[in-house]
Enzyme design. Structure first.
Site, PDB file in Angstrom:
ATOM      1  N   ASP A  89      19.259  -9.802  -0.421  1.00  0.00           N
ATOM      2  CA  ASP A  89      20.243  -9.574  -1.480  1.00  0.00           C
ATOM      3  C   ASP A  89      19.480  -9.117  -2.720  1.00  0.00           C
ATOM      4  O   ASP A  89      18.867  -9.937  -3.406  1.00  0.00           O
ATOM      5  CB  ASP A  89      21.030 -10.847  -1.793  1.00  0.00           C
ATOM      6  N   LYS A 151      27.509  -6.247  -3.300  1.00  0.00           N
ATOM      7  CA  LYS A 151      27.748  -7.633  -3.727  1.00  0.00           C
ATOM      8  C   LYS A 151      28.085  -7.642  -5.209  1.00  0.00           C
ATOM      9  O   LYS A 151      27.444  -6.946  -6.003  1.00  0.00           O
ATOM     10  CB  LYS A 151      26.510  -8.474  -3.422  1.00  0.00           C
ATOM     11  N   LYS A 180      30.400  -8.307  -0.350  1.00  0.00           N
ATOM     12  CA  LYS A 180      30.194  -9.741  -0.536  1.00  0.00           C
ATOM     13  C   LYS A 180      30.663 -10.124  -1.931  1.00  0.00           C
ATOM     14  O   LYS A 180      30.180  -9.585  -2.929  1.00  0.00           O
ATOM     15  CB  LYS A 180      28.721 -10.111  -0.348  1.00  0.00           C
TER      16      LYS A 180
END
Length: 212
Positions: A89, A151, A180
């Site tokens: 991430d 994300k 996400k």
């Protein structure tokens, strides 16, 4: 798909101890979460607890500001993978995006994706700091760079995931990347609303209470 399989059970606190990460991993096993999300220094610790289970390990890179060099981010990502991470991430360079240095933003994402190969790359755009136009551009650049996920947030900015931002992101990425939602998601009802909008993963430090 049951709610627990959407959850990246997360502890990215600067005060998190090895014992805290062990608890996080044991909860992920108990509740059948998809993954844990940890800082890079705890990837090996998480791997030791999770070995032999289905739970994946996501490690953050360039966290939480995104402002270190691209070379540093690439090396950090590779180190996390070598230590046992399944997913990365990463935080984009928000300043570059705001400077309209779009080639640099895209190239950095591409470099990290190339370095980690088939491992999943999630690109954190930190929506709370961006205009709607900048959010659209960030999503487009990440898709062009072959990111697997977009994300919303680090959870360390001035705001977290919103339904409006997820709807915008979904409109831009379509089926070219997954989404996400992360930051401030603390209830079962909130999680379900994001899933209804089409998110594939939810980052939260409140995983057990979401399920309960």
């Amino acid at each position: 798909m049951p709610l627990e399989k959407y959850i990246d059970h997360t502890n990215l606190k600067p005060t998190a101890t090895t014992a805290d990460i062990e608890v996080l991993c044991k909860e992920a096993i108990e509740y059948n979460f998809y993954a844990v999300c940890v800082n890079g220094c705890y990837v090996s610790s998480a791997k030791n607890v999770l070995r032999g289970t289905h739970v994946k390990i996501a490690a953050v890179v360039g966290f939480p500001l995104g402002a270190m060099s691209s070379k540093a981010k690439v090396l950090e990502a590779v180190d996390c993978i070598e230590n046992g991470a399944d997913e990365i991430d990463m935080v984009i360079n928000i300043g570059w995006l705001k400077s309209k240095d779009y080639d640099a933003v895209r190239a950095e994402i591409e470099a990290i994706k190339k370095a980690i190969g088939d491992h999943v790359l999630k690109v954190i755009i930190e929506t709370c700091f961006l205009t709607n136009e900048e959010k659209e551009i960030a999503c487009t650049l990440a898709v062009e760079a072959k990111a697997d996920f977009l994300k919303t947030s680090t959870g360390f900015g001035t705001g977290g995931a919103t339904l409006e931002d997820v709807a915008l992101m979904k409109r831009i990425v379509g089926d070219n990347a997954k989404i996400k939602a992360s930051g401030g998601i603390k209830t079962h009802e909130q999680a379900l609303k994001f899933i209804e909008l089409g998110v594939s993963r939810i980052g939260t430090s409140s995983g057990p209470s979401l399920i309960q």
